[in-house]
Every structure is written in structure tokens, then in C-alpha cells.
Design a protein around this motif. Sequence first.
Motif, short mmCIF file in Angstrom:
data_model
loop_
_atom_site.label_atom_id
_atom_site.label_comp_id
_atom_site.label_asym_id
_atom_site.label_seq_id
_atom_site.Cartn_x
_atom_site.Cartn_y
_atom_site.Cartn_z
N ASP A 292 0.83 -1.20 0.00
CA ASP A 292 0.00 0.00 0.00
C ASP A 292 0.86 1.26 0.00
N ARG A 293 1.98 1.21 0.69
CA ARG A 293 2.83 2.41 0.82
C ARG A 293 3.71 2.63 -0.41
N PHE A 294 4.32 1.53 -0.91
CA PHE A 294 5.31 1.68 -1.97
C PHE A 294 4.82 1.21 -3.35
N GLY A 295 3.71 0.49 -3.38
CA GLY A 295 3.19 -0.01 -4.65
C GLY A 295 3.55 -1.46 -4.89
N HIS A 296 2.76 -2.13 -5.74
CA HIS A 296 2.94 -3.55 -5.96
C HIS A 296 4.22 -3.87 -6.73
N LEU A 297 4.67 -2.96 -7.58
CA LEU A 297 5.92 -3.21 -8.29
C LEU A 297 7.09 -3.27 -7.32
N THR A 298 7.07 -2.39 -6.33
CA THR A 298 8.12 -2.44 -5.30
C THR A 298 7.97 -3.71 -4.47
N GLY A 299 6.72 -4.09 -4.19
CA GLY A 299 6.50 -5.34 -3.46
C GLY A 299 7.06 -6.54 -4.21
N ASP A 300 6.88 -6.55 -5.53
CA ASP A 300 7.44 -7.63 -6.34
C ASP A 300 8.97 -7.63 -6.27
N LYS A 301 9.55 -6.43 -6.29
CA LYS A 301 11.00 -6.33 -6.21
C LYS A 301 11.52 -6.87 -4.87
N VAL A 302 10.76 -6.59 -3.80
CA VAL A 302 11.13 -7.12 -2.48
C VAL A 302 11.12 -8.64 -2.50
N LEU A 303 10.09 -9.23 -3.11
CA LEU A 303 10.01 -10.69 -3.17
C LEU A 303 11.18 -11.28 -3.94
N ARG A 304 11.55 -10.65 -5.04
CA ARG A 304 12.70 -11.15 -5.82
C ARG A 304 13.99 -11.00 -5.03
N CYS A 305 14.16 -9.87 -4.39
CA CYS A 305 15.37 -9.63 -3.60
C CYS A 305 15.46 -10.62 -2.45
N LEU A 306 14.35 -10.84 -1.77
CA LEU A 306 14.30 -11.80 -0.67
C LEU A 306 14.70 -13.20 -1.15
N SER A 307 14.20 -13.60 -2.29
CA SER A 307 14.52 -14.94 -2.82
C SER A 307 16.01 -15.05 -3.12
N ASP A 308 16.58 -14.01 -3.70
CA ASP A 308 18.02 -14.03 -4.01
C ASP A 308 18.85 -14.15 -2.74
N ILE A 309 18.44 -13.43 -1.71
CA ILE A 309 19.17 -13.46 -0.43
C ILE A 309 19.10 -14.86 0.17
N CYS A 310 17.93 -15.47 0.15
CA CYS A 310 17.78 -16.82 0.71
C CYS A 310 18.66 -17.82 -0.02
N ARG A 311 18.67 -17.76 -1.34
CA ARG A 311 19.47 -18.72 -2.10
C ARG A 311 20.96 -18.60 -1.76
N GLU B 65 20.05 -3.32 -0.51
CA GLU B 65 19.75 -3.32 -1.94
C GLU B 65 18.72 -2.27 -2.33
N MET B 66 17.77 -1.97 -1.44
CA MET B 66 16.63 -1.13 -1.83
C MET B 66 16.53 0.16 -1.04
N GLY B 67 17.46 0.37 -0.12
CA GLY B 67 17.46 1.61 0.65
C GLY B 67 16.99 1.40 2.07
N GLU B 68 17.51 2.24 2.96
CA GLU B 68 17.22 2.09 4.39
C GLU B 68 15.74 2.28 4.71
N ALA B 69 15.01 2.98 3.84
CA ALA B 69 13.58 3.17 4.09
C ALA B 69 12.80 1.86 3.97
N MET B 70 13.39 0.89 3.31
CA MET B 70 12.72 -0.40 3.10
C MET B 70 13.07 -1.33 4.26
N GLN B 71 12.36 -1.16 5.36
CA GLN B 71 12.58 -1.99 6.54
C GLN B 71 11.69 -3.22 6.45
N VAL B 72 12.26 -4.32 6.04
CA VAL B 72 11.51 -5.56 5.84
C VAL B 72 11.95 -6.59 6.86
N THR B 73 11.00 -7.17 7.54
CA THR B 73 11.29 -8.27 8.48
C THR B 73 10.42 -9.47 8.11
N VAL B 74 10.83 -10.63 8.62
CA VAL B 74 10.07 -11.86 8.36
C VAL B 74 9.88 -12.62 9.67
#
Length: 299
Positions: free
Chosen positions: A181-200, A247-256
Amino acid sequence: MLVVLNALPDPVFVLTESGLYAGLFGHADLNYYHDGHDLVGCSIQTILPAEVVDWIMEHIQEALNQNGLIKVEYPLSAQQVKGLENQAGPDGMIWFEGHIQPFPQLINGERAVIWVARNVTPRKLLEEQLLEASQTDPLTHAANRRRLLEVMQVHFGAFRRYRHPVAMIMFDIDHFKHLNDRFGHLTGDKVLRCLSDICRQELRENDLLARFGGEEFIIVLPSTTAEQAVQTAERIRNSITTGIAREMGEAMQVTVSLGVSELLDSDTSHEQVIQRVDEAMYSAKQAGRNRVVRYSLAE
């Protein structure tokens, strides 16, 4: 007749029962084949790896015993054939479709076969691409749910037989809807791709990362106990938070939030461990998110 045989688009080998290259016809196009006419008179035992020799001899014998046509598919590269290493022709591994049938007469007192070798590499590559597409999430390139369930079924069968430990981690992104909602679905998709790369980057070659649905992922860890998986999960949790920010900037605080369990002797199917890691992940969210919870039988 010899002119006709040499005009054939695919190589036609005459191989004796003892493995002698008694003749070779056809295969003029160097875009698909190497010129192997220098192999005539050589024994396959002297120019091919032992495991390839054994495989060829087995199928020569099968065709002779059946006294009929058999079809096989096999990979072979020029680097595996002594004498072809520096010959002009296609690079890398080539996939062949072989048609093998008995030769109608003896050669130097030996039975022999005709072996037609057709280059089917483009078809095999397409098949591999289609298989990969059917088993892979197109956004993250992680395995999809179908592939996950296939792999878990195999691991469960091996676990029931040999009792080798298999652990599983399930996690999803905390407040992912708010992020979209805050950054848009395209950014959300980028987060998912980045997360997958980090896990691998954090996983071993035989581990499996799968997108289970939406922002939920599952990791399958063969030869791993739940206790060991907790350490892996903590490492992944930290790597995702720091890696996405980097990878995406300090504003992108993502936790799992992550749940951990393993196959148990009491399990009757692989679905049970999926249920346990789901419950453990839910417990991690209930406890405040951004943490790892190992499933407890007391839950």
C-alpha cells in the motif's frame, strides 16, 4: 549406394559386438555433428570413458538379443571422445537419439549393429525449459508449490526408510500488505525477488526454496535437524532485513517471521510437517513478528 549413405543428415555407425567402430556414414553438417570418420577401426574401449563404454555395450547386446530395433537417448560431448577434442563441430554436451538394430551380416566373424545417432539437443533444451517453467515461480524463480510437494514426497519416502532428518522452515514478510500500500505492488514484487536471491545465497545446493503462496515461502533442508534449522532460520532472518535495506534503501525496513519443524517418526504424510511449520510461523507473528519459533509438541 555409398554416395547415398554419406549424404544422410545423421551419422550412421556400424559397431561390432566387441565394440569396434567398423564403419561410419553420413553426418556432413558440422553445425550438428563432429567428423568422426577417424574413429573407424578404433575400439570404443580405447576412446570413450569406461561408464560410457559399459552403457554402449549393454545396448549393443540388447539390440542383438532382441534381434530388433531399440531406441535410446543419451548425452555425449566431443571432450569425452579421444580424437574429437579439437575437431570442428558443436560445443558442449550434445543430446542424441539413438536407433540401434542388428546388422544383417557378420563383420570379421562378429555380430554387429547399425547405430544411427540423431542430434536432438534443441528438443531436449526446450523440454528442460518447459519443465523448469512448470516447476518454478515466474516472479521469484523459487520453486513453486507443485515442485515443493513433489520434493517433500520424495524426502518423506526416504525418511520413512532411512530416518535421515529433514527440516523445514516457513516464513512470510511481516506487514506485506502495508508495504504494498505504501510503496506499490511493483516495489513489493522487487522485495520478493530480492528476498529470494538473499535466501538462495544462504542455502546449500541441495536445499530447496519454494514460494508457497503470496508472500509465504518454505525452505526444505535435507539431512538437517530442527535444532540446526533454527540456526539457519536466524541467519536468514538477519540476512533478509539487512540485505533488502542494502539493496533497496534504508527506508525499506523488511522483516520476516519464521516457523521451524522437522519430519517426525509419527508422521504419516509430508503434509503434517507443513502444518507444523505453519503453526510455528503463526506463533512467531503472535509473539511480535521478526523472530524464529520452533514448533513444540506442547503447542
